[in-house]
Write a protein that holds these residues in place. Structure first.
Motif, PDB file in Angstrom:
ATOM      1  N   VAL A   1       0.847  -1.136   0.037  1.00  0.00           N
ATOM      2  CA  VAL A   1      -0.039   0.084   0.021  1.00  0.00           C
ATOM      3  C   VAL A   1       0.909   1.090   0.011  1.00  0.00           C
ATOM      4  N   GLY A   2       0.635   2.021  -1.053  1.00  0.00           N
ATOM      5  CA  GLY A   2       1.254   3.524  -1.025  1.00  0.00           C
ATOM      6  C   GLY A   2       0.738   4.378  -0.382  1.00  0.00           C
ATOM      7  N   VAL A   3       0.907   5.203   0.485  1.00  0.00           N
ATOM      8  CA  VAL A   3       0.425   6.396   1.086  1.00  0.00           C
ATOM      9  C   VAL A   3       1.469   7.506   1.202  1.00  0.00           C
ATOM     10  N   LYS A   4       0.869   8.603   1.124  1.00  0.00           N
ATOM     11  CA  LYS A   4       1.457   9.919   1.160  1.00  0.00           C
ATOM     12  C   LYS A   4       1.834  10.240   2.838  1.00  0.00           C
ATOM     13  N   ARG A   5       3.051  10.353   2.764  1.00  0.00           N
ATOM     14  CA  ARG A   5       3.599  10.526   4.285  1.00  0.00           C
ATOM     15  C   ARG A   5       3.003  11.524   5.198  1.00  0.00           C
ATOM     16  N   ASP A   6       3.066  12.748   4.385  1.00  0.00           N
ATOM     17  CA  ASP A   6       2.277  13.818   5.363  1.00  0.00           C
ATOM     18  C   ASP A   6       0.801  13.972   5.384  1.00  0.00           C
ATOM     19  N   LEU A   7       0.127  13.303   4.553  1.00  0.00           N
ATOM     20  CA  LEU A   7      -1.307  12.999   4.607  1.00  0.00           C
ATOM     21  C   LEU A   7      -1.536  11.918   5.972  1.00  0.00           C
ATOM     22  N   LEU A   8      -0.620  10.800   5.743  1.00  0.00           N
ATOM     23  CA  LEU A   8      -0.609   9.914   6.978  1.00  0.00           C
ATOM     24  C   LEU A   8      -0.515  10.339   8.091  1.00  0.00           C
ATOM     25  N   PHE A   9       0.612  11.041   8.480  1.00  0.00           N
ATOM     26  CA  PHE A   9       1.042  11.752   9.811  1.00  0.00           C
ATOM     27  C   PHE A   9      -0.008  12.660  10.055  1.00  0.00           C
ATOM     28  N   LYS A  10      -0.830  13.443   9.236  1.00  0.00           N
ATOM     29  CA  LYS A  10      -1.908  14.446   9.731  1.00  0.00           C
ATOM     30  C   LYS A  10      -2.929  13.458  10.144  1.00  0.00           C
ATOM     31  N   ALA A  11      -3.313  12.438   9.446  1.00  0.00           N
ATOM     32  CA  ALA A  11      -4.371  11.507  10.018  1.00  0.00           C
ATOM     33  C   ALA A  11      -4.125  10.816  11.122  1.00  0.00           C
ATOM     34  N   LEU A  12      -2.588  10.713  11.491  1.00  0.00           N
ATOM     35  CA  LEU A  12      -2.315  10.029  12.716  1.00  0.00           C
ATOM     36  C   LEU A  12      -2.464  11.047  13.805  1.00  0.00           C
ATOM     37  N   GLY A  13      -2.295  12.065  13.515  1.00  0.00           N
ATOM     38  CA  GLY A  13      -2.372  13.382  14.771  1.00  0.00           C
ATOM     39  C   GLY A  13      -0.919  13.659  15.019  1.00  0.00           C
ATOM     40  N   ARG A  14       0.284  12.936  14.583  1.00  0.00           N
ATOM     41  CA  ARG A  14       1.468  13.273  14.967  1.00  0.00           C
ATOM     42  C   ARG A  14       2.578  12.967  13.839  1.00  0.00           C
ATOM     43  N   SER A  15       3.757  13.564  13.727  1.00  0.00           N
ATOM     44  CA  SER A  15       4.902  13.335  13.204  1.00  0.00           C
ATOM     45  C   SER A  15       5.767  12.042  13.670  1.00  0.00           C
ATOM     46  N   TYR A  16       6.105  11.510  12.602  1.00  0.00           N
ATOM     47  CA  TYR A  16       7.223  10.424  13.031  1.00  0.00           C
ATOM     48  C   TYR A  16       8.473  10.401  12.361  1.00  0.00           C
ATOM     49  N   THR A  17       9.567  10.240  12.987  1.00  0.00           N
ATOM     50  CA  THR A  17      10.689   9.973  11.916  1.00  0.00           C
ATOM     51  C   THR A  17      10.645   8.778  11.215  1.00  0.00           C
ATOM     52  N   ASP A  18      11.569   8.654   9.995  1.00  0.00           N
ATOM     53  CA  ASP A  18      11.458   7.375   9.381  1.00  0.00           C
ATOM     54  C   ASP A  18      11.444   5.911  10.201  1.00  0.00           C
ATOM     55  N   GLU A  19      12.538   6.169  11.068  1.00  0.00           N
ATOM     56  CA  GLU A  19      12.881   5.197  12.001  1.00  0.00           C
ATOM     57  C   GLU A  19      11.741   4.632  13.051  1.00  0.00           C
ATOM     58  N   GLU A  20      11.076   5.679  13.643  1.00  0.00           N
ATOM     59  CA  GLU A  20      10.054   5.610  14.523  1.00  0.00           C
ATOM     60  C   GLU A  20       8.872   5.120  13.650  1.00  0.00           C
ATOM     61  N   PHE A  21       8.555   5.416  12.412  1.00  0.00           N
ATOM     62  CA  PHE A  21       7.303   4.703  12.053  1.00  0.00           C
ATOM     63  C   PHE A  21       7.698   3.428  11.318  1.00  0.00           C
ATOM     64  N   ASP A  22       8.802   3.069  11.114  1.00  0.00           N
ATOM     65  CA  ASP A  22       9.370   1.719  10.678  1.00  0.00           C
ATOM     66  C   ASP A  22       9.243   0.808  12.034  1.00  0.00           C
ATOM     67  N   GLU A  23       9.266   1.315  13.107  1.00  0.00           N
ATOM     68  CA  GLU A  23       9.198   0.682  14.321  1.00  0.00           C
ATOM     69  C   GLU A  23       7.755   0.304  14.533  1.00  0.00           C
ATOM     70  N   LEU A  24       6.953   1.173  14.378  1.00  0.00           N
ATOM     71  CA  LEU A  24       5.638   1.118  14.681  1.00  0.00           C
ATOM     72  C   LEU A  24       4.910   0.098  13.813  1.00  0.00           C
ATOM     73  N   CYS A  25       5.415   0.172  12.454  1.00  0.00           N
ATOM     74  CA  CYS A  25       4.630  -0.954  11.664  1.00  0.00           C
ATOM     75  C   CYS A  25       5.004  -2.166  11.916  1.00  0.00           C
ATOM     76  N   PHE A  26       6.393  -2.367  12.549  1.00  0.00           N
ATOM     77  CA  PHE A  26       6.739  -3.727  13.075  1.00  0.00           C
ATOM     78  C   PHE A  26       6.143  -4.361  14.213  1.00  0.00           C
TER      79      PHE A  26
END
Length: 848
Positions: free
Chosen positions: A4-29
């Protein structure tokens, strides 16, 4: 796994906060997903089509996320965000509701009996008062496409149609007509076409041409009309342009036509639950009525919630954790599975929402609990049983045979396990009805219709594809064939076969017969009737009459060899004689190749061991040798145990690589379990202890490890009178002292021997280092190569060797220690000098 391809900024806006690439990778895991790639539309186009095409593309950063194939609720931004928010306890899982229209009757979809010939099922629903933005609209269209490629199996099972309800009027009719009778303006077209014309038009369309085969050969095509005769869609190909949705659409009519009703209901539930949050009443879906040809009426979408009960003990055991019932219920609730403890023992009641169609068994619930707990948080534990890894006996035998057959001058081939019916039947002069072949229900090509029952056709086709190679051609293959077997739960079984062919100007039967004799020699089967092997004349339509024989081993028919029939050779497009040998190698194992697992480690032990009775224990104790003196020393003393532990520091067994009677003898000599401080001895002792029940089956010892205890002297013993030591001492004290010194020296010798360093394996390697061109500074190149320094690497002599056109390569030798330096390490290190080195090849490799 779908991505699934999602736009990073749109995703962070929907989640209510921003993540670094490493933090979001850890969240996905943590959530059981994988962040596969961080890219952009421009980068993707540049990589696939070049920089020129990518010049006007967007630079917006995209996250490519791998989603499990059964999690249809995560295939769009809305579902992904909702799942992550619930997982992080920032949101409660929504409650989806089906509601009736505020005014009037529900929309009605009538199915006629003509659809039975193509796609007999259909479901429908309405998203009322929805608000689209460009991002929501794009996500809505993309989810349809993802579902089409995934659960819909490229529209062959289900096809989704979405329509602007304000442009059409119900009731709607789902029927099927001949292609010439269907005419409408398809999506994004400017004029009307008949269905026949559309099939020709879309044959060159890069997107739609992949779906034409679904209905192309049908006598009638499915079509959906509204009450005014306007065509909504011709599933599964294209929607009508009249009812297409846009950003201004407020009411969406969704219909799914299908060949599988369960899949259709799942797809409809997924579409409406993902986007119902944008309706005026969030998470509500307006119902639609579907009327079947027999008059039966159903209301969709079902949006069914169901409840399952399971115990927390089941989850704790399977995951390997120890959590309370309430804690596990909380973990499941984080995975959108609303759960609570019932209060009856450790029972948990789990509510499964319509978005989780992937939950079909208690194991699926257990998996979600493990994800929510965190795989990295599960404590690592030692297995309850000690095991020693061993190669599967059938594979080990196969590998050994492969090496020796290759040494006999035959080349190994590896062919497909699937073939055509003609290959295993007609071409071999047999009937397909007589073959125990497993047929593929829906083969994609005529080449892969059945699972092979013999290896011979594959080798003959390999020869046919290599007829230009020098004669003779000698090929072999050791692989599995598949045979029907009603005794198996799947109705079939694999059988490991060995097949060889010899193709030359003469049949060469003696070559194949010689290969059989060599194979039997390797398998240690003697040429004799009864307990050995012999061949016996046989009739087979595949082989030349009078030139065919069955192979019997210990009275059992295991295969066949002979000269192939000329008709068989011609059918495989060959022109010269050919001899062949094919036999089953499983009988040579002495037991079935399908060895079942006897343990479920570390959860529970399936095999119930019979513990010895008191009498047996006493008898076993009496059978222990009375001596504790071994070649390592007296194992009743700390010195002897330490010597034995040092000996076992780099060994699993007393001798060889499997447990034997030598281990049992030394084990029995140890009077009590050793201390865990002697780690190597303690590990060996516990491992050998597990063999006690089967000790009689272990191979015998090759050497003597336990010394006899010194018997007490008896004055009336006749043997003492006869066995006179002419060089012995009359003093008993001196004899005892000599025995003690001897024992101590033996222990010291054993300990010293166990610590003797192993021989270091070394290799001599000759490397070819190639420069980029004739202008490369070769002296600088050699300086760079010799600058590499590794433990276990010693550079040798070098020279420049002409390659051509004035270019020379550097040929340099070195000696390496195999355990420390490998050729891959050298090649990678040398090619790192990119300015000088183009490539590195191993010219020679010799063991020292």
């Amino acid at each position: 796994m779908p991505t699934v391809g999602v736009k990073r900024d749109l995703l962070f806006k929907a989640l209510g906060r921003s993540y670094t690439d490493e933090e979001f990778d850890e969240l996905c895991f943590e959530f059981g997903l994988e962040l596969d790639e961080i890219t952009s539309e421009k980068e993707i186009i540049s990589r696939e089509q070049g920089d020129t095409k990518a010049s006007g593309a967007s630079d917006v950063i995209l996250y490519k996320i791998d989603v499990p194939a059964n999690r249809y609720d995560l295939l769009c931004l809305e579902g992904l965000v909702r799942g992550l928010q619930v997982f992080k306890n920032k949101l409660e899982a929504p409650r989806y509701k089906r509601v009736s229209p505020l005014s009037g009757e529900p929309q009605k979809l009538i199915i006629t009996k003509e659809t039975e010939a193509v796609r007999p099922h259909a479901v429908a629903a309405v998203l009322r008062n929805i608000t689209f933005t460009q991002e929501r609209y794009d996500s809505f269209i993309e989810l349809q496409e993802k579902l089409h490629q995934n659960i819909c199996r490229k529209r062959s099972l289900v096809a989704i149609g979405t329509h602007d309800l304000d442009t059409i009027s119900g009731p709607f009719t789902y029927t099927a007509k001949p292609p010439g009778d269907i005419s409408f303006k398809p999506l994004n077209q400017t004029k009307e076409y008949t269905a026949t014309q559309l099939m020709s038009l879309y044959k060159t369309d890069s997107h739609l041409r992949h779906y034409l085969h679904i209905i192309e050969d049908k006598p009638v095509y499915p079509v959906i009309y509204d009450s005014n005769g306007v065509v909504l869609s011709m599933p599964p190909i294209i929607n009508g342009d009249h009812s297409k949705i846009s950003l201004k659409t407020k009411n969406v009519f969704i219909e799914c036509t299908a060949t599988d009703q369960t899949k259709a209901k799942t797809v409809l539930d997924m579409m409406v639950t993902m986007f119902s949050e944008y309706c005026a009443q969030p998470f509500t879906v307006e119902e639609a009525e579907v009327v079947y040809p027999d008059g039966k009426t159903c209301i969709y979408p079902e949006l069914a919630y169901r409840k399952e009960k399971l115990s927390s003990k089941f989850i704790n055991q399977k995951v390997g954790i120890n959590e309370s019932t309430e804690k596990i219920a909380q973990l499941l609730t984080r995975m959108c599975l609303l759960s609570q403890a019932t209060g009856v023992s450790d029972e948990i009641e789990v509510e499964i929402p319509p978005t989780r169609s992937d939950v079909i068994h208690a194991c699926d619930i257990m998996e979600d609990a493990a994800i929510a707990y965190g795989f990295n948080n599960i404590t690592r534990t030692t297995p309850r049983t000690y095991t020693v890894a061993n190669q599967f006996p059938l594979n080990k035998l196969t590998e050994l045979l492969r090496q020796d057959l290759a040494a006999a001058g035959f080349t190994e081939a590896l062919n497909f396990a699937l073939c055509s019916q003609e290959d295993i039947a007609d071409k071999l002069g047999k009937k397909i009805s007589e073959m125990r072949a497993v047929h593929i229900s829906n083969p994609k090509t005529a080449e892969f219709q059945v699972a092979r029952t013999t290896l011979l056709p594959g080798l003959l086709k390999t020869i046919a594809a290599n007829r230009k190679m020098p004669l003779p051609l000698k090929l072999f293959e050791i692989s599995d064939v598949v045979l029907k077997d009603e005794t198996k739960d799947v109705g079939a079984r694999n059988s490991r076969r060995f097949c060889a062919v010899y193709y030359n100007k003469s049949p060469g039967f003696e070559v194949i017969h010689g290969l059989l004799d060599r194979t039997m020699q390797l398998l240690e089967v003697k040429p004799a009737r009864g307990e050995g092997y012999h061949i016996q004349t046989a009739d087979d339509s595949t082989y030349f009459p009078g030139r065919c024989a069955d192979i019997f081993v210990r009275g059992k028919n295991v295969g066949r060899l002979g000269v192939l029939h000329p008709d068989v050779i011609n059918r495989f497009e060959l022109t010269m004689p050919c001899s062949a040998l094919e036999m089953d190698i499983e009988p040579f194992l002495g037991h079935t190749a399908e060895t079942p697992l006897t343990h479920d480690v570390p959860m529970k032990e399936v095999v119930k061991h019979r513990f010895p009775t008191r009498d047996e224990s006493q008898q076993s104790a009496h059978s222990r040798p009375t001596s504790t003196k071994t070649v390592f020393g007296d194992v009743s003393t700390q010195v002897g145990l330490e010597a034995l532990s040092d000996f076992l520091a780099d060994k699993s067994y007393i001798e060889g690589f499997v447990a034997s009677q030598a281990d049992m003898i030394v084990f029995d000599a140890i009077p009590s379990p050793p201390s865990p401080t002697l780690c190597h001895l303690w590990r060996w002792y516990n491992h050998i202890k597990s063999f006690q029940t089967d000790r009689a089956r272990l191979p015998s010892a090759k050497s003597r490890y336990v010394l006899p205890a010194t018997p007490p002297a008896t004055p009336n013993d006749a043997s003492d009178e006869e066995d006179i030591d002419l060089f012995g001492s009359d003093d008993e004290a001196e004899s005892a002292e000599a025995a003690r010194i001897k024992e101590q020296r033996l222990a010291e010798y054993a300990a010293k021997k166990s610590k003797k360093p192993a021989l270091v394996a070394k290799s001599s390697i000759l490397l070819d280092v190639k420069p980029w061109d004739d202008e490369t500074d070769m002296s600088k190149l050699e300086e760079c190569v010799r600058s590499l320094s590794m433990d276990g690497l010693l550079w040798g002599q070098s020279k420049l060797v002409p390659v051509g056109y004035g270019i020379k390569k550097l040929q340099i030798g070195c000696v390496v220690e195999d355990d420390k330096v490998g050729t891959d390490m050298l090649e990678e290190a040398i090619t790192a000098f990119e300015e000088y080195v183009q490539s590195v090849d191993v010219a020679a490799f010799n063991k020292i």
